[in-house]
Design a protein around this motif. Sequence first.
Motif, PDB file in Angstrom:
ATOM      1  N   VAL A 199       8.648  -5.420  -4.679  1.00  0.00           N
ATOM      2  CA  VAL A 199       8.972  -4.842  -3.375  1.00  0.00           C
ATOM      3  C   VAL A 199       8.005  -3.709  -3.058  1.00  0.00           C
ATOM      4  O   VAL A 199       7.473  -3.602  -1.948  1.00  0.00           O
ATOM      5  N   ALA A 200       7.753  -2.853  -4.040  1.00  0.00           N
ATOM      6  CA  ALA A 200       6.796  -1.763  -3.839  1.00  0.00           C
ATOM      7  C   ALA A 200       5.402  -2.305  -3.559  1.00  0.00           C
ATOM      8  O   ALA A 200       4.645  -1.718  -2.777  1.00  0.00           O
ATOM      9  N   SER A 201       5.048  -3.423  -4.186  1.00  0.00           N
ATOM     10  CA  SER A 201       3.711  -3.981  -3.952  1.00  0.00           C
ATOM     11  C   SER A 201       3.553  -4.472  -2.515  1.00  0.00           C
ATOM     12  O   SER A 201       2.455  -4.422  -1.950  1.00  0.00           O
ATOM     13  N   ASP A 202       4.647  -4.911  -1.892  1.00  0.00           N
ATOM     14  CA  ASP A 202       4.584  -5.282  -0.481  1.00  0.00           C
ATOM     15  C   ASP A 202       4.320  -4.059   0.393  1.00  0.00           C
ATOM     16  O   ASP A 202       3.525  -4.109   1.345  1.00  0.00           O
ATOM     17  N   VAL A 203       4.981  -2.947   0.083  1.00  0.00           N
ATOM     18  CA  VAL A 203       4.728  -1.697   0.802  1.00  0.00           C
ATOM     19  C   VAL A 203       3.291  -1.240   0.572  1.00  0.00           C
ATOM     20  O   VAL A 203       2.609  -0.775   1.484  1.00  0.00           O
ATOM     21  N   LEU A 204       2.824  -1.382  -0.661  1.00  0.00           N
ATOM     22  CA  LEU A 204       1.450  -1.029  -1.006  1.00  0.00           C
ATOM     23  C   LEU A 204       0.454  -1.791  -0.140  1.00  0.00           C
ATOM     24  O   LEU A 204      -0.470  -1.204   0.446  1.00  0.00           O
ATOM     25  N   ARG A 205       0.629  -3.106  -0.039  1.00  0.00           N
ATOM     26  CA  ARG A 205      -0.270  -3.909   0.799  1.00  0.00           C
ATOM     27  C   ARG A 205      -0.212  -3.473   2.262  1.00  0.00           C
ATOM     28  O   ARG A 205      -1.237  -3.385   2.942  1.00  0.00           O
ATOM     29  N   ALA A 206       1.005  -3.188   2.738  1.00  0.00           N
ATOM     30  CA  ALA A 206       1.154  -2.770   4.134  1.00  0.00           C
ATOM     31  C   ALA A 206       0.433  -1.451   4.391  1.00  0.00           C
ATOM     32  O   ALA A 206      -0.226  -1.280   5.425  1.00  0.00           O
ATOM     33  N   ASN A 207       0.524  -0.505   3.445  1.00  0.00           N
ATOM     34  CA  ASN A 207      -0.147   0.774   3.618  1.00  0.00           C
ATOM     35  C   ASN A 207      -1.668   0.632   3.537  1.00  0.00           C
ATOM     36  O   ASN A 207      -2.397   1.293   4.277  1.00  0.00           O
ATOM     37  N   LEU A 208      -2.152  -0.216   2.643  1.00  0.00           N
ATOM     38  CA  LEU A 208      -3.595  -0.472   2.576  1.00  0.00           C
ATOM     39  C   LEU A 208      -4.091  -1.078   3.885  1.00  0.00           C
ATOM     40  O   LEU A 208      -5.151  -0.708   4.403  1.00  0.00           O
ATOM     41  N   THR A 209      -3.303  -2.001   4.430  1.00  0.00           N
ATOM     42  CA  THR A 209      -3.673  -2.622   5.700  1.00  0.00           C
ATOM     43  C   THR A 209      -3.664  -1.606   6.831  1.00  0.00           C
ATOM     44  O   THR A 209      -4.603  -1.538   7.647  1.00  0.00           O
ATOM     45  N   GLN A 210      -2.629  -0.778   6.880  1.00  0.00           N
ATOM     46  CA  GLN A 210      -2.502   0.219   7.941  1.00  0.00           C
ATOM     47  C   GLN A 210      -3.676   1.191   7.934  1.00  0.00           C
ATOM     48  O   GLN A 210      -4.083   1.687   8.991  1.00  0.00           O
ATOM     49  N   ASN A 211      -4.231   1.455   6.763  1.00  0.00           N
ATOM     50  CA  ASN A 211      -5.350   2.386   6.646  1.00  0.00           C
ATOM     51  C   ASN A 211      -6.714   1.697   6.700  1.00  0.00           C
ATOM     52  O   ASN A 211      -7.737   2.345   6.519  1.00  0.00           O
ATOM     53  N   GLY A 212      -6.717   0.382   6.906  1.00  0.00           N
ATOM     54  CA  GLY A 212      -7.961  -0.343   7.085  1.00  0.00           C
ATOM     55  C   GLY A 212      -8.805  -0.496   5.833  1.00  0.00           C
ATOM     56  O   GLY A 212     -10.026  -0.653   5.915  1.00  0.00           O
ATOM     57  N   VAL A 213      -8.167  -0.503   4.661  1.00  0.00           N
ATOM     58  CA  VAL A 213      -8.929  -0.585   3.415  1.00  0.00           C
ATOM     59  C   VAL A 213      -8.510  -1.765   2.538  1.00  0.00           C
ATOM     60  O   VAL A 213      -8.972  -1.879   1.397  1.00  0.00           O
ATOM     61  N   LEU A 214      -7.651  -2.645   3.049  1.00  0.00           N
ATOM     62  CA  LEU A 214      -7.137  -3.735   2.220  1.00  0.00           C
ATOM     63  C   LEU A 214      -8.251  -4.633   1.699  1.00  0.00           C
ATOM     64  O   LEU A 214      -8.177  -5.136   0.563  1.00  0.00           O
ATOM     65  N   GLU A 215      -9.300  -4.838   2.487  1.00  0.00           N
ATOM     66  CA  GLU A 215     -10.364  -5.769   2.077  1.00  0.00           C
ATOM     67  C   GLU A 215     -11.123  -5.269   0.853  1.00  0.00           C
ATOM     68  O   GLU A 215     -11.790  -6.053   0.170  1.00  0.00           O
ATOM     69  N   ARG A 216     -11.025  -3.989   0.533  1.00  0.00           N
ATOM     70  CA  ARG A 216     -11.691  -3.451  -0.664  1.00  0.00           C
ATOM     71  C   ARG A 216     -10.718  -3.226  -1.815  1.00  0.00           C
ATOM     72  O   ARG A 216     -11.090  -2.623  -2.826  1.00  0.00           O
ATOM     73  N   ALA A 217      -9.501  -3.708  -1.659  1.00  0.00           N
ATOM     74  CA  ALA A 217      -8.478  -3.512  -2.688  1.00  0.00           C
ATOM     75  C   ALA A 217      -7.985  -4.847  -3.218  1.00  0.00           C
ATOM     76  O   ALA A 217      -7.905  -5.833  -2.493  1.00  0.00           O
ATOM     77  N   THR A 218      -7.658  -4.849  -4.508  1.00  0.00           N
ATOM     78  CA  THR A 218      -6.990  -5.979  -5.139  1.00  0.00           C
ATOM     79  C   THR A 218      -5.630  -5.498  -5.613  1.00  0.00           C
ATOM     80  O   THR A 218      -5.548  -4.559  -6.405  1.00  0.00           O
ATOM     81  N   VAL A 219      -4.570  -6.103  -5.090  1.00  0.00           N
ATOM     82  CA  VAL A 219      -3.206  -5.717  -5.460  1.00  0.00           C
ATOM     83  C   VAL A 219      -2.666  -6.741  -6.445  1.00  0.00           C
ATOM     84  O   VAL A 219      -2.686  -7.945  -6.183  1.00  0.00           O
ATOM     85  N   ARG A 220      -2.188  -6.255  -7.592  1.00  0.00           N
ATOM     86  CA  ARG A 220      -1.607  -7.131  -8.606  1.00  0.00           C
ATOM     87  C   ARG A 220      -0.220  -6.646  -8.972  1.00  0.00           C
ATOM     88  O   ARG A 220      -0.016  -5.452  -9.185  1.00  0.00           O
ATOM     89  N   VAL A 221       0.732  -7.567  -9.026  1.00  0.00           N
ATOM     90  CA  VAL A 221       2.062  -7.255  -9.560  1.00  0.00           C
ATOM     91  C   VAL A 221       1.988  -7.428 -11.064  1.00  0.00           C
ATOM     92  O   VAL A 221       1.714  -8.528 -11.557  1.00  0.00           O
ATOM     93  N   GLY A 222       2.190  -6.348 -11.799  1.00  0.00           N
ATOM     94  CA  GLY A 222       2.057  -6.433 -13.250  1.00  0.00           C
ATOM     95  C   GLY A 222       2.486  -5.160 -13.933  1.00  0.00           C
ATOM     96  O   GLY A 222       2.779  -4.143 -13.298  1.00  0.00           O
ATOM     97  N   ASP A 223       2.513  -5.215 -15.245  1.00  0.00           N
ATOM     98  CA  ASP A 223       2.928  -4.113 -16.109  1.00  0.00           C
ATOM     99  C   ASP A 223       1.678  -3.552 -16.781  1.00  0.00           C
ATOM    100  O   ASP A 223       0.996  -4.268 -17.524  1.00  0.00           O
ATOM    101  N   VAL A 224       1.367  -2.283 -16.538  1.00  0.00           N
ATOM    102  CA  VAL A 224       0.128  -1.710 -17.079  1.00  0.00           C
ATOM    103  C   VAL A 224       0.159  -1.593 -18.594  1.00  0.00           C
ATOM    104  O   VAL A 224      -0.889  -1.390 -19.218  1.00  0.00           O
ATOM    105  N   THR A 225       1.337  -1.703 -19.200  1.00  0.00           N
ATOM    106  CA  THR A 225       1.398  -1.693 -20.663  1.00  0.00           C
ATOM    107  C   THR A 225       1.030  -3.039 -21.260  1.00  0.00           C
ATOM    108  O   THR A 225       0.826  -3.147 -22.464  1.00  0.00           O
TER     109      THR A 225
END
Length: 306
Positions: A199-225
Motif C-alpha cells: 500500500v505504501a509503495s502505491d503512495v510512493l509511486r503516486a508521489n514520484l509521479t506528482q513530482n515528475g521524477v518517476l521515470e528516473r525511479a525504480t520502485v520495488r516491493v521488498g524486504d531490505v533484510t
Amino acid sequence: MSSRWLEVSVEADLESADAVAELFARFGYQQGVAVFHPVKQAPDGEHAALDPATPVRVTTYLPLDEHVDATVESLRQALWHLSFLGSIGELQLRTLAEEDWAEAWKQHFPVTRIGHRLVIRPSWLSYTPQADDVVIDLDPGMAFGTGLHPTTQHCLIWIERIIRPGDVVLDAGAGSGILSIAALKLGAASVTAIELDPVASDVLRANLTQNGVLERATVRVGDVTRDLHEREAYDLVLANIVARVLIHAAPRLVRAARPGASIVLSGIIASAEDEVRARYRKLGAEVVERRQDGDWVSLLLSRTRP
C-alpha cells in the motif's frame, strides 16, 4: 489492510514527548508518529518559539484488527511507567474510517523548509517558491515520511549537502518517497526505492509521479533484510527505518554501497546507537558524522573497505 483505524493520542510535557514518540513508533502503523509542538508567537507573527508550558501532543494510528486490544493495553502499561519520569496525560482513542484516517493526518503537516533549499509542500496546501527552492510536493496517504520527524530531516539535510549530479541512489524502506524525490530533484541520475508495504509503495509511486521524477525511479516491493542482490551497487545508500532493521539489514546495505560511497542511517533511538555503529564498523563502514534530536540519532557513514 484494515478499513478502520484507531487514532491513539496522548499529551506529555516537552521532556517526555520524545520518549512517548519512540514508544508510539514501536506500535504505530509503519512506525508513523505525529508530534505537535505548541508554538507561541509575538502578536505580529514573528519570533516563533516552542511553548514549554503547553503539553506536546503525540499521535499514532493502529489498524483495527484482532491485535489492537493487546496493543492498546501494552501502550497503557508503558505510558504508566513513563509517567513516573514526567507528566503524561491519559491515553485518548478515536475510531476512524480509512478515508477519515487519511484526512486526520493532514492537520499535522504544514509547509516545511529543511536545509537551505528543500521545501516540503503537502499537496493540499499552496506555496509560492523562492528562486532557489527545491519543492517536494507530498501526499503521505497511507505511507509515512513528511519531513517533520527529526530522522527524516537529518536525512534531507545530508542529501542536500552530499548528493552529486549523476549519483545512483538506494532508498531502503522508502515510505512516502520523500528521500527518493529529494535525491532526484537535487541531481541524482536514478533511485531504487524499496518498500515492504504494497500500500505504501502505491503512495510512493503516486508521489514520484506528482513530482515528475518517476521515470528516473525504480520502485520495488521488498524486504531490505532479504531482497538486495549482490550485483547492486550505489553511490549513496539511504535507510530511514528503525535500529533493529538497520542492524539486521547491515550486510546487504553495506554491500550495496560502492567503496567510498556514503550511507545514511536514520530512525535510531539513542540507546541503540552503539550497537548500530559496531555492526556497521565490523562490515567496513565508518561513521563520519552524527546528528541527534532528542532521543533520535542519525549517522552518516562512509564505506571505507570492501
